[in-house]
Design a protein around this motif. Structure first.
Motif, mmCIF file in Angstrom:
data_model
loop_
_atom_site.group_PDB
_atom_site.id
_atom_site.type_symbol
_atom_site.label_atom_id
_atom_site.label_comp_id
_atom_site.label_asym_id
_atom_site.label_seq_id
_atom_site.Cartn_x
_atom_site.Cartn_y
_atom_site.Cartn_z
ATOM 1 N N ASP A 22 -39.276 -30.901 55.177
ATOM 2 C CA ASP A 22 -38.886 -29.485 55.566
ATOM 3 C C ASP A 22 -38.222 -29.273 56.962
ATOM 4 O OD1 ASP A 22 -40.415 -27.756 54.023
ATOM 5 O OD2 ASP A 22 -42.291 -28.841 54.647
ATOM 6 N N PHE A 24 -36.638 -26.640 59.535
ATOM 7 C CA PHE A 24 -36.823 -25.108 59.804
ATOM 8 C C PHE A 24 -35.726 -25.039 60.839
ATOM 9 C CE2 PHE A 24 -41.098 -26.197 58.521
ATOM 10 C CZ PHE A 24 -41.576 -25.178 58.080
ATOM 11 N N TYR A 26 -32.548 -23.598 60.057
ATOM 12 C CA TYR A 26 -31.357 -24.354 59.564
ATOM 13 C C TYR A 26 -30.338 -23.936 60.240
ATOM 14 C CZ TYR A 26 -27.365 -24.287 56.103
ATOM 15 O OH TYR A 26 -26.369 -24.018 55.492
ATOM 16 N N SER A 27 -29.899 -22.562 60.419
ATOM 17 C CA SER A 27 -28.926 -22.284 61.162
ATOM 18 C C SER A 27 -28.584 -22.823 62.325
ATOM 19 C CB SER A 27 -28.906 -20.449 61.278
ATOM 20 O OG SER A 27 -29.950 -20.473 62.204
ATOM 21 N N GLN A 94 -37.938 -20.807 47.744
ATOM 22 C CA GLN A 94 -38.797 -20.158 49.081
ATOM 23 C C GLN A 94 -39.289 -18.816 48.559
ATOM 24 O OE1 GLN A 94 -39.602 -22.075 51.435
ATOM 25 N NE2 GLN A 94 -37.984 -23.479 51.135
ATOM 26 N N SER A 95 -38.842 -18.207 47.373
ATOM 27 C CA SER A 95 -39.317 -17.026 46.930
ATOM 28 C C SER A 95 -40.825 -17.098 46.234
ATOM 29 C CB SER A 95 -38.326 -16.056 46.450
ATOM 30 O OG SER A 95 -37.833 -16.774 45.210
ATOM 31 N N GLU A 130 -26.467 -20.692 50.870
ATOM 32 C CA GLU A 130 -27.115 -19.759 51.976
ATOM 33 C C GLU A 130 -27.522 -18.406 51.510
ATOM 34 O OE1 GLU A 130 -24.170 -19.917 55.050
ATOM 35 O OE2 GLU A 130 -24.811 -21.798 55.914
ATOM 36 N N THR A 133 -32.215 -18.406 46.765
ATOM 37 C CA THR A 133 -33.377 -18.364 47.211
ATOM 38 C C THR A 133 -34.067 -19.933 47.716
ATOM 39 O OG1 THR A 133 -34.236 -19.122 45.113
ATOM 40 C CG2 THR A 133 -34.220 -16.574 45.462
ATOM 41 N N ARG A 136 -34.627 -19.496 52.879
ATOM 42 C CA ARG A 136 -35.368 -18.061 53.263
ATOM 43 C C ARG A 136 -36.018 -18.379 54.592
ATOM 44 N NH1 ARG A 136 -38.322 -14.249 49.316
ATOM 45 N NH2 ARG A 136 -36.182 -13.766 48.615
ATOM 46 N N ASP A 137 -35.906 -17.322 55.670
ATOM 47 C CA ASP A 137 -36.360 -17.478 57.082
ATOM 48 C C ASP A 137 -35.999 -18.723 57.664
ATOM 49 O OD1 ASP A 137 -37.707 -15.127 56.547
ATOM 50 O OD2 ASP A 137 -39.457 -16.247 55.649
ATOM 51 N N ASP A 138 -34.650 -19.077 57.259
ATOM 52 C CA ASP A 138 -34.315 -20.051 58.114
ATOM 53 C C ASP A 138 -34.915 -21.614 57.581
ATOM 54 O OD1 ASP A 138 -31.655 -20.555 59.247
ATOM 55 O OD2 ASP A 138 -32.626 -20.648 61.183
ATOM 56 N N HIS A 139 -35.285 -21.498 56.582
ATOM 57 C CA HIS A 139 -36.264 -22.758 56.192
ATOM 58 C C HIS A 139 -35.869 -23.389 54.922
ATOM 59 C CE1 HIS A 139 -40.358 -23.983 54.662
ATOM 60 N NE2 HIS A 139 -39.887 -25.070 55.125
#
Length: 325
Positions: A22, A24, A26-27, A94-95, A130, A133, A136-139
């Motif tokens: 995982d 978190f 990412y950016s 992620q969706s 980027e 899906t 998402r949420d930088d994850h």
């Protein structure tokens, strides 16, 4: 000549493990430079240690196809080992939470401190990734399934398996059904009553088949009467039909034993063979009568008297056979 047969089996042994990486923020990992991976915690599969590698700025800036791309790899972390393994990479949508396979590597050799210690694949263009899906949420969630093929153990030689085939005892079962009168469905009157299985007699004797199922079969449920046959002889005949063996005759000696055999096998068989046009069987009976030392015992039986009385041609055949001999 005695022979031996042995068998050995070689089966590849595999071990499979799964690691979820995982990522978190990412950016915030962007800009670490091409060729610099984010490294997962170590995990063990098949004995050695492994790492999943994620390159947010790409695997290489000098190789055109890796520029501006997201790359993912698998690295062998253990030293002084050589491992044969395959792996599959999956990204989590992620969706929906569903895992989507994105790459499956064939079986290959990993060697630590060598170019073969890691294997990297091009995931996709950064601009496409980027906006997918998968992010998402930088994850980002990466799942890696590793399958290690271990060195096969030396097969052990074993004797070839042998299956013992039990001897057939179907005749014992038939004899027991006859003895217990279980399922009997036809009666014979032969000085005394005998109840037997119609299907067994028909299956074992063409004469009884014609008697019980042929066009001349007797209708109704009344006992079928058989004349000129003694009860003990008929009982012995039934035993022979059901078991393919003669009944015990330990209490019979000498002439009594011979007489029983003659009564059981020759006279009645001759009469029935003539009655049902079984020429080969009739010839065999005549040859036995004229060639054996038991002629007197045969001609004295009721079974012989029946064809003598009702079918004199049979007796004439026997005399002609005797004369020719």
């Amino acid at each position: 000549m005695p022979t031996s047969q042995t068998v050995s089996t070689c089966v590849p042994e595999a071990e499979q493990g799964t690691h979820v990486f995982d990522i978190f923020g990412y950016s915030q990992h962007r800009g670490i430079g091409a060729g610099n991976p984010m490294i997962s915690g170590k995990f063990y599969v098949g004995g050695p240690k492994w790492h999943v590698l994620f390159y947010p700025d790409g695997f290489s800036s000098s190789i055109e196809r890796y520029q501006n791309c997201i790359s993912v790899g698998l690295a062998l972390a253990s030293e002084n080992v050589k491992v044969r393994a395959s792996y599959e990479l999956q990204l989590v949508d992620q969706s929906t939470g569903l895992r989507v396979p994105v790459y499956k590597a064939a079986l290959r050799v990993f060697i630590r401190d060598d170019d073969s210690s890691w294997f990297t694949m091009l995931l996709q263009k950064r601009s496409v990734f980027e906006t997918s899906t998968y992010l998402r949420d930088d994850h980002v969630t990466i799942k890696c399934i590793v399958t290690v093929i271990k060195e096969p153990m030396m097969p052990k030689t074993k004797p070839f398996p042998e299956i013992e085939v039990l001897p057939s005892n179907i005749t014992e079962h038939f004899a027991k059904r006859l003895e217990e009168n279980e399922g009997v469905n036809v009666n014979f009157s032969v000085g005394e009553n005998f109840t037997v299985h119609k299907i067994v007699l028909a299956a074992r004797s063409t004469v009884f088949k014609a008697k019980l199922y042929g066009p001349m079969r007797e209708a109704g449920t009344s006992p079928i009467t058989i004349k000129d046959v003694q009860p003990d002889v008929f009982k012995a005949l039934l035993h022979s039909i059901y078991t393919e063996t003669l009944p015990p005759m330990d209490d019979l000696e000498g002439d009594d034993h011979s007489e029983m055999i003659c009564r059981l096998l020759v006279g009645t068989t001759l009469a029935l063979a003539d009655q049902h046009h079984c020429d080969m069987l009739k010839d065999a009976c005549i040859k036995f009568i004229t060639c054996s030392n038991a002629v007197e015992a045969v001609v004295s039986t009721q079974g012989y008297k029946m064809p003598k009385r009702t079918c004199p041609s049979v007796v004439i055949d026997a005399l002609e056979k005797s004369t020719s001999l």
